[in-house]
Enzyme design. Structure first.
Site, PDB file in Angstrom:
ATOM      1  N   ASN A  20       8.333  80.468 -27.142  1.00  0.00           N
ATOM      2  CA  ASN A  20       9.331  79.413 -27.006  1.00  0.00           C
ATOM      3  C   ASN A  20       9.823  78.921 -28.363  1.00  0.00           C
ATOM      4  O   ASN A  20      10.979  79.142 -28.738  1.00  0.00           O
ATOM      5  CB  ASN A  20       8.738  78.246 -26.194  1.00  0.00           C
ATOM      6  CG  ASN A  20       9.803  77.310 -25.654  1.00  0.00           C
ATOM      7  OD1 ASN A  20      10.868  77.153 -26.232  1.00  0.00           O
ATOM      8  ND2 ASN A  20       9.524  76.687 -24.530  1.00  0.00           N
ATOM      9  N   ASP A  21       8.975  78.265 -29.102  1.00  0.00           N
ATOM     10  CA  ASP A  21       9.393  77.643 -30.362  1.00  0.00           C
ATOM     11  C   ASP A  21       9.864  78.669 -31.391  1.00  0.00           C
ATOM     12  O   ASP A  21      10.765  78.387 -32.184  1.00  0.00           O
ATOM     13  CB  ASP A  21       8.245  76.821 -30.951  1.00  0.00           C
ATOM     14  CG  ASP A  21       7.851  75.668 -30.045  1.00  0.00           C
ATOM     15  OD1 ASP A  21       8.737  75.148 -29.340  1.00  0.00           O
ATOM     16  OD2 ASP A  21       6.657  75.301 -30.019  1.00  0.00           O
ATOM     17  N   VAL A  22       9.255  79.864 -31.410  1.00  0.00           N
ATOM     18  CA  VAL A  22       9.599  80.855 -32.439  1.00  0.00           C
ATOM     19  C   VAL A  22      10.899  81.591 -32.130  1.00  0.00           C
ATOM     20  O   VAL A  22      11.326  82.455 -32.896  1.00  0.00           O
ATOM     21  CB  VAL A  22       8.453  81.876 -32.633  1.00  0.00           C
ATOM     22  CG1 VAL A  22       7.199  81.170 -33.107  1.00  0.00           C
ATOM     23  CG2 VAL A  22       8.188  82.667 -31.359  1.00  0.00           C
ATOM     24  N   THR A  23      11.552  81.255 -30.999  1.00  0.00           N
ATOM     25  CA  THR A  23      12.869  81.823 -30.676  1.00  0.00           C
ATOM     26  C   THR A  23      13.925  80.727 -30.513  1.00  0.00           C
ATOM     27  O   THR A  23      15.030  81.004 -30.054  1.00  0.00           O
ATOM     28  CB  THR A  23      12.806  82.640 -29.373  1.00  0.00           C
ATOM     29  OG1 THR A  23      12.427  81.775 -28.283  1.00  0.00           O
ATOM     30  CG2 THR A  23      11.799  83.775 -29.482  1.00  0.00           C
ATOM     31  N   ALA A  52       6.042  72.491 -29.575  1.00  0.00           N
ATOM     32  CA  ALA A  52       6.817  71.514 -30.349  1.00  0.00           C
ATOM     33  C   ALA A  52       7.446  70.451 -29.460  1.00  0.00           C
ATOM     34  O   ALA A  52       7.980  69.461 -29.961  1.00  0.00           O
ATOM     35  CB  ALA A  52       7.898  72.228 -31.156  1.00  0.00           C
TER      36      ALA A  52
END
Length: 461
Positions: free
Chosen positions: A386-389, A427
């Site tokens: 999720n957060d890394v994209t 996050a």
């Protein structure tokens, strides 16, 4: 006792094995061998150290080996890959705790050396070992969801950390000047245990990979200072290697997440940004899909990039993903895996997960190398990352993750996100990727969704 020459020669061999082991751990293909070399080096160091001592109570040593070995073997065989970050956090804590108790034992032993260097080493070991012990257990509790994984706000946290650090340094100086005052030692332990708690509590789950790397470094530094206390050369070398490699890894993690190393050291990461309304981002824009529809897309795909994240680990879908990749490759499709440095909950989490499913190492592509390839990719399949994209990291200056390097999956011709719901990642942010024109959401359990997708693709033949 053994000959001094034999002892130092064995320690040299152990140190070389440690260095070769760490070198091997830098690449997935050689990681297993590197781990074995490091273990062999530690075995040699332990055996030689035991034989070097003329007076030892071997009953306690044998009991410790049996009990510790049984616990280690059980953990190695029973712990799921999803729980590996928690295990690493606990092991870091035990390493710091072991160093702490050795320092205390040496200080309280009337026959131990009390010269200045020994006292400085004892004080340094108590500080680092205590911080590592309490900080690692907080990290474990967050990862295991025993306490909230979100940042826990502590009023005047920076000021408190500064006061506690100054107090710890002051107590350390007093201990060196007053080596017979046991109260000072226990007061130092209490202060630094609290400092460890306050350093990690304000850090959220999204930053746990950085915290684990840093605590690993702390445990190595504590081991090195313990080596100065006990006069053990190989402990100094091995601890220094772990400490240095941990700091380097922490710096890499900080760069990957656009964090400041100073803020990591003082527990002030993940500063909040503007409140972001998920409904405003998603309203009427999210398109749901089915395994059959995705299978139709994949039939003509020439290049597919799989983007794994913690959701893949939670669903234990690594073997299902490998099966899907096998089917695609049989059809002539190129399959790659995009690896973000902090995907998951610890450094290298996705590498370990995919290695368990025997994914070829050459298909694991790091972020900097894979990002330019997304524009020539037919389908990017995101599973739990999720957060890394999240494009907010590139575009929204009010976002807490602004500036964090991400995988540019939104540049692919089509994006398929496999997810249970639209819930945010660690996050706590909505992801605009889910609402983009080229994105389709495949809702459901990760493993089940991939299995159904693979079956639909087979039936299309």
């Amino acid at each position: 006792m053994m000959s001094t020459n034999i002892i130092y020669l064995a320690y040299l061999v152990a140190a070389v094995l440690f260095i070769l082991g760490i070198k091997g751990l830098t690449k997935p293909r050689t990681a297993v061998r590197g781990n074995q070399l490091s273990a062999l080096g530690m075995f040699i160091a332990v055996i030689v150290t035991l034989f070097d001592q003329s007076i030892l109570n071997y009953q306690w040593i044998i009991a410790g080996v049996i009990i510790g070995g049984a616990i280690g073997a059980t953990l190695a065989t029973k712990i799921q890959v999803t729980a590996m970050p928690q295990l690493v956090a606990i092991l870091n804590g035990f390493g710091g705790g072991a160093s702490l108790f050795i320092a205390l034992a040496n200080f309280l032993d009337p026959e131990s050396a009390t010269h200045t260097i020994a006292l400085i080493s004892i004080a340094a070991t108590i500080i680092i070992g205590s911080v590592t012990l309490s900080g690692s257990f907080v990290a474990f509790a967050k990862l295991q969801e025993l306490i909230s994984g979100s940042p826990i706000a502590i009023p005047a946290n920076k000021l408190l950390n500064g006061i506690l650090l100054i107090a710890a340094i002051g107590l350390a100086i007093m201990i060196v000047n007053n080596p017979n005052d046991n109260i000072l030692v226990f007061l130092l332990v209490a202060v630094t245990l609290v400092l460890g708690l306050l350093l990690v509590l304000p850090i959220g789950g999204a930053d746990m990979p950085v915290v684990i790397a840093l605590l690993n470094s702390y445990s190595g530094i504590a081991a090195a200072t313990t080596g100065f206390i006990t006069g053990n050369t190989v402990l100094i070398v091995s601890g220094a290697l772990v400490g240095a490699s941990g700091i380097i890894l922490t710096q890499i993690m900080c760069k990957a997440m656009n964090r400041s190393l100073f803020n990591v050291l003082f527990g002030v990461m993940a500063e909040g940004g503007e409140t972001i309304d998920a409904d405003e981002i998603y309203a009427g824009k999210v398109k749901s899909t089915s395994p059959e529809e995705i299978a139709m897309m994949l039939e003509t795909a020439e290049r597919v990039i799989v983007v794994p994240g913690y959701g893949l680990a939670m669903a234990q879908a690594q073997h299902a993903v490998r099966d899907l990749a096998n089917v695609l490759e049989e059809r002539g499709t190129q399959v790659l895996y995009a690896i973000h440095p902090v995907a998951g909950r610890m450094p290298g989490h996705m590498n370990v997960l995919l290695a368990e499913a025997e994914v070829p190492y050459e298909q694991l592509i790091e972020m900097d190398e894979v990002n330019p390839q997304f524009e020539q990719t037919d389908v990017a399949i995101v599973i739990g990352a999720n957060d890394v994209t999240n494009p907010m990291a590139r575009e929204d200056k009010g976002s807490p993750i602004y500036g964090m390097p991400i995988l540019n999956v939104d540049k692919a011709r089509s994006v398929v996100v496999v997810k249970r719901s639209l819930s945010p990642g660690f996050a706590g942010l909505p992801n605009p990727l889910f609402a983009m024109d080229n994105t389709l959401m495949l809702f459901g359990d990760g493993k089940k969704a991939i299995v159904e997708l693979t079956q639909s693709l087979k039936e299309a033949d």
